[in-house]
Structures are given as C-alpha cells and as structure tokens.
Design an enzyme around this catalytic site. Structure first.
Site, PDB file in Angstrom:
ATOM      1  N   TYR A 281       0.942  -1.637   0.050  1.00  0.00           N
ATOM      2  CA  TYR A 281       0.444   0.084  -0.221  1.00  0.00           C
ATOM      3  C   TYR A 281       0.767   0.920   0.077  1.00  0.00           C
ATOM      4  O   TYR A 281       2.031   1.327   0.945  1.00  0.00           O
ATOM      5  CB  TYR A 281      -0.545   0.085   1.571  1.00  0.00           C
ATOM      6  CG  TYR A 281      -1.401  -0.943   0.997  1.00  0.00           C
ATOM      7  CD1 TYR A 281      -1.018  -2.467   1.722  1.00  0.00           C
ATOM      8  CD2 TYR A 281      -2.971  -0.859   1.459  1.00  0.00           C
ATOM      9  CE1 TYR A 281      -1.845  -3.400   2.800  1.00  0.00           C
ATOM     10  CE2 TYR A 281      -3.923  -2.043   1.668  1.00  0.00           C
ATOM     11  CZ  TYR A 281      -3.665  -3.114   2.180  1.00  0.00           C
ATOM     12  OH  TYR A 281      -4.258  -4.462   1.948  1.00  0.00           O
ATOM     13  N   HIS A 292      -7.806   0.718  -0.671  1.00  0.00           N
ATOM     14  CA  HIS A 292      -6.470  -0.644  -1.744  1.00  0.00           C
ATOM     15  C   HIS A 292      -5.320  -0.711  -2.022  1.00  0.00           C
ATOM     16  O   HIS A 292      -5.165   0.367  -1.490  1.00  0.00           O
ATOM     17  CB  HIS A 292      -7.387   0.184  -3.493  1.00  0.00           C
ATOM     18  CG  HIS A 292      -7.115  -0.763  -3.979  1.00  0.00           C
ATOM     19  ND1 HIS A 292      -7.879  -2.009  -4.947  1.00  0.00           N
ATOM     20  CD2 HIS A 292      -6.236  -0.156  -5.223  1.00  0.00           C
ATOM     21  CE1 HIS A 292      -7.379  -2.952  -5.757  1.00  0.00           C
ATOM     22  NE2 HIS A 292      -6.411  -1.940  -5.969  1.00  0.00           N
ATOM     23  N   LYS A 323      -4.026  -4.830  -9.519  1.00  0.00           N
ATOM     24  CA  LYS A 323      -2.660  -4.131  -8.943  1.00  0.00           C
ATOM     25  C   LYS A 323      -2.001  -4.306 -10.041  1.00  0.00           C
ATOM     26  O   LYS A 323      -2.344  -4.881 -11.346  1.00  0.00           O
ATOM     27  CB  LYS A 323      -2.871  -5.038  -7.884  1.00  0.00           C
ATOM     28  CG  LYS A 323      -3.486  -4.835  -6.695  1.00  0.00           C
ATOM     29  CD  LYS A 323      -3.565  -5.555  -5.627  1.00  0.00           C
ATOM     30  CE  LYS A 323      -4.647  -6.346  -4.785  1.00  0.00           C
ATOM     31  NZ  LYS A 323      -5.013  -5.115  -4.028  1.00  0.00           N
TER      32      LYS A 323
END
Lengths: 345, 345
Positions: A281, A292, A323
């Site tokens: 993150y 997210h 991602k």
C-alpha cells in the site's frame, strides 16, 4: 521480378519492381530493395509479391534460414494487420505509433518476440528495459503461445515510493514471543500501537498482535525484543534470522525486499491470497479503513529464469484485482523493481 | 479447578467443573473432561477456563507439546468465532454444518490445517480427498498464511466430461508441415474442416491452419500425415513426439492429459493467457460463437509437491475468470482430476 535470397534478406533488383508498391516495406539499398523474410512472407501471403514460389515453399525456406522465423512472422503479421508500421530491428522489431511511419518520425517501442516455451533469464529483461528506457522507448514483449496466439506485455521500471512516516513507537518494553512459526506481542499497548501506526501484524480481539516472521525481523532492527518461546531466551537479530530462514523458504531474500519497501514508506503485507510474496500500500493512514493495495510484489533471486506461463499467471492475476505486478530483482547493484503489465499496442 | 496436562490433552477432574459450562467442548471420559489444547486455549482466552496460568504461559507450553499448535489454534478460533462447532479429529478437525452440533448429527467436513510455508505432496491431497469422499464428507484445507490469515479451499474429484462427438474428418489427404515449433495445414479444405469440427488450431485468413504441437500429435493418432519442414520427410508418430518433447517442456505429460480430455469429449485449448496448461470447453458447437470455457487444467507430474502460494495463485486466477481450477494428476492408476476451489465454510 528479379530477386535473390541473401542470408535472412530478400533483395529485389533495381528496376524490377515499382517502388510505390512497397512503400514502408523494406529498405532501399544501392542495388535494390532489401526485404526481411517476414516482410517478404507477408507480401507473398497478401499476393503483393510474386517470387515464383508458393507461400508454403517460401516459409519452409525462411524457416530454415532464420531462427524463430515463425514466431516473428506471427507477431509481424498481427501488428501490420492492426494497422501498425513495423520495421525489423536488432530488437526484433521497431514499432511506430498510430499514425507514425518509418522515415516520418521516431518509433515508439522496441518489440521483443518470445515463445511461451523458452525460458528467459530475468537479468536479460532488466537489461532490455534499461536499453529501451535509455532511448525513451517502450519495451514490449510479444509472447507467442503454442497456438500462435499473442499476448503483449510492457516492462518498465517501477518507482516504489510510499507515504508512511518512519515508525516512532518505542519498542524496548514490548513483550514478544516466537511460538512455532509466528510471533505474538502479548501486551495490549504495543499490540495496538504497532497495528495502528503501520498496519503491522494481525490484531486479535484488540488484545494480542500476531506478527509474521518478516514483520518481526524488521521490527527487531527497530528495537523490538523477542524471546524464543521454546527456551525463554531473548533472540539476537542474527539468531532470529537464522531460525526464520529455517522456517520460511526464501526468508532472507524476502526480508531484503520487505525492508527496502518499508524503508521507502510503503506498507507491506503478505500477498499469499494473490500468490505473490507481498501486497503493498502507498499509505495506510487509518487501519479501520484499509485502502486498496496498489501493488503485488514478488522477490526474485538474482539468477531467476522466467517461465513465461508463470509470468502470464502473475500478471493476469494482478490485473484482475486492479494491482500492478512488480518483480523485485536482487541484482549486484541492489534491488530493482520491474513493473510488468499487459499491453495493447 | 483440578486439572492435569497429559500429552496434548487437558483433563479436568470429575466434580471440579460444571458440565453445562463446557457443552460441546471436549469429551467426557470416565475420570473427567478431556479438552484438546486448542479448546483449552480458546476457553482461557475467553475467560471461561481458569487453569492458574496466563494465556501466554499456556500457549508457550501447548506450543511445545503439539506440533503446529499455533496453526491449529488460528483455525479453531476462526471457525468457533464464526459460529461453527468443531471437534478435534485425526484430520485436525471435524466441522459441523450450520446448526449442527457434536452428538446431534454428523459432521459435514474434515478440515486439514496447512501452513502456506510447508509444501504438500499432491499425492497426499488426492488420498485425503478419497478418504473424505468415501465417508461422504467435504474435504476442506485451511491454509494459514504468514500473517495468520486464513484461506479455505475445498478439494474434490472432478468429473470431466464434454459433449463433443468423435472427429469424423478424413485426414489422410491433408497437407501439414512442421515449421520450427508449430504445424501449418496448407490446404484450405482441411484447415477449415478441422477448425470448425473441433476448434482445432488457429485459422489464418480462412486459408491456413496453425496447429499447436499437442493438437498435431493428437491428430496424428487420428491419421494426420505431417512432414518435417526441415527434411521434407513424413514423421512417424514416435519421431514427432520425440521432436515435440525437445521443443516443449513437459510435452508428454501434457499430451496424456490433452488426449484424455479430448477423448472425454471436451474441447481443449492452451491456457497460456491464464498461466495454466489448458482451458477446456464442454462443447464448442459453432466456432463463430465460442462459449465460455469452464475449466482451467494443469497437468501435474506424479511426484508433484504443492507450494501453497502457487496453488493460491492458480485458484484465485481461475476464480477471477469464472472457471474451475482442475489439477490433472498422473498417478499409477491413470489420470485423476482434482477440482480445488476457494471455500467459505
């Protein structure tokens, strides 16, 4: 038409062809037009070039003359048919941007043609990314699978930078024990502080904190005392690393990457559910609302050889959960991060 | 409370506890109540059992008495806290269905506790699936990751059966050549027929068909003659297999699975884009409208050892594209297919 096959080129003699028929194909040389074998095959298939041999015969000969001719042909044909101008190059192909043409502007990408079957040393990819980035081009991998389908990937350097500030929790009085293969922090104060300040560990009933071996090793560097549950003795960092290394495959390599990413201000957690070493993150400012995670990160050894189906799986998965797939590569000059993603040229 | 720790059990003496305090925990024995270590730890943490030691002390001792105590505790706690009744068992735990309780109905699943760090021979999973299916229970794998998070998987036998009828195209006159590492069918008639009848190969401009090595090897068994582009000689099946095996890793194993699935009426194509060996369709009745493929299939060697992060990645990916992840396993008694998917007990 007067022609000659020289090595991996087809040379059309001057005067035997109309230049306008071959605009943006081949390269004019003193004695005529030089076409690469893939260009010639493409033009034969399109009935725009007649060399007196069938496509089958030409391809059999080309295939004997040039390694991976068939792979290159699949990629060339795909790109041309989608309206791109493509030139043969030392990197297999130079690709021109939409609207761009050879001789009328710069190429935007270098294309490397790969077969899904042939393993690629990761160091080669790293080097190719450097070469292409030095000349401000994109680096595209065109991977041909067993059924001649194509997948494009773009590889580029990733700038890994988070927004977390360094940890300021005083760890010297924390009560931490290694039990089997995980570490428990028993005192509520440190448990809650560590969880809140950097999303370290897993908080159990707001009382205990379970830390992974990696988290613990990192926090030991920041002063966390840890006892061995089996002997009741305090670990030195070295003892702990040795123990963790015996418990967890690739511990040391993963710790290098974990440490580097944490030091860069990212929050790093296990990526097990995504089949990668880590998810990361940019910032976790409130553990009650975890954002997210932007990255999946996999730590590769220096001698890693990429099996392309594995890379395909990792990138596809990352893509599916929105991602970026990052490969951390421990070369001689420290860690490098390569972002590999699907591309649609 | 009068108690004793015997091996991996805590035994509460008769008369020293109120039975109603421990309903559905432990097992009554002649001389009292026998609790497993995870049950005791859970009750201590919940302040429902007082043994005169702290949770920390108890867990340190338990951890020394029972291998993987900490993993089992993570799983036990998770399931109990979500309202399930769980009993220790030879398979780690027996799990009762929602509303079910020990002594008041049968368990619905056997739970095996695994650490993401510990590789598991695939043969063990196959055997465990057989054991649980023999007694009509589900087989659940509870995988604990490095941060003590849990992922549940269900493993079961997959009945692989498609709806395609056997191929009736006469292949004896087809014109096929191996070029480098793929096969081209040059005559339009067979190209179009094969593509249409079973979604074989990749049709190029409605003229040529590119076949993968696996597709070609399968079709050779059905009579397809194939010439070697390098020598212009016709391959025997054996020569072709040897050549393909040199070109493609794991060719023979993949061919076994490909053949078995095609023979079972499925349509099998490469799974490269999904990082698996194959994707498989129950039926493709019209190649102009290819349906959703239901399965991803990976062909494992007989001595395959599962790295759980890899399994996690494969299953997660399959799940993300609405497919079942099937592992084809070549045991001594022929091929077996195991369906492994995420489960939410």
């Amino acid at each position: 038409m007067v022609f000659d096959i020289k090595g991996d080129k087809v040379v059309l003699s001057k005067g035997s062809f109309a230049e306008e028929d071959f605009s943006y194909y081949g390269r004019l040389k003193g004695d005529g037009l030089e076409l690469s074998l893939v260009e010639a095959a493409f033009l034969i298939e399109r009935d725009r070039l007649e060399l007196g041999v069938s496509l089958k015969e030409f391809m059999k000969r080309a295939s004997g003359k040039q390694p991976y001719f068939d792979l290159k042909y699949v990629v060339y044909k795909d790109l041309r048919e989608r309206g791109y101008y493509v030139q043969p190059s030392v990197t297999d192909f130079r690709l021109y941007p939409r609207g761009g043409r050879p001789g009328e502007g710069a190429a935007s990408a270098y294309v490397y043609v790969l077969s899904e079957r042939i393993p690629v040393p990761f160091a080669d990819l790293v080097q190719k990314v450097k070469l292409t980035q030095n000349v401000r081009k994109k680096m595209l991998l065109a991977v041909v699978d067993g059924e001649s389908d194509l997948t494009f990937y773009e590889a580029k350097n990733a700038r890994m930078q988070g927004k977390m500030t360094p940890l300021t929790v005083d760890l010297s009085e924390a009560d931490a024990t290694l039990l089997d293969d995980r570490v428990v922090i028993w005192d509520q104060q440190h448990a809650v502080q560590l969880y809140g300040a950097g999303f370290y560990g897993k908080l159990v009933d707001e009382k205990l904190l379970q830390l992974s071996l990696l988290e613990c090793a990192y926090l030991m560097r920041l002063g966390l005392p840890v006892e061995d549950g089996a002997t009741n003795k305090r670990f030195t960092t070295r003892q702990f690393t040795r123990k963790a290394n015996a418990l967890e495959p690739e511990f040391v390599r993963k710790l290098d990457v974990y440490t580097d990413l944490r030091d860069r201000g990212l929050v790093v957690k296990t990526g097990f559910k995504f089949g990668s070493h880590f998810r990361a993150y940019e910032q976790v400012s409130d553990v009650r609302a975890i954002p997210h995670s932007k990255y999946l990160v996999h730590a590769l050894p220096e001698d890693y050889v990429v099996m392309l189906p594995e890379m395909s799986r990792a990138v596809r998965l990352a893509h599916g959960v929105r991602k970026r797939m990052i490969f951390a590569y421990g070369g001689k000059n420290g860690l490098e991060y390569l972002d590999i993603g699907r591309a649609k040229p």
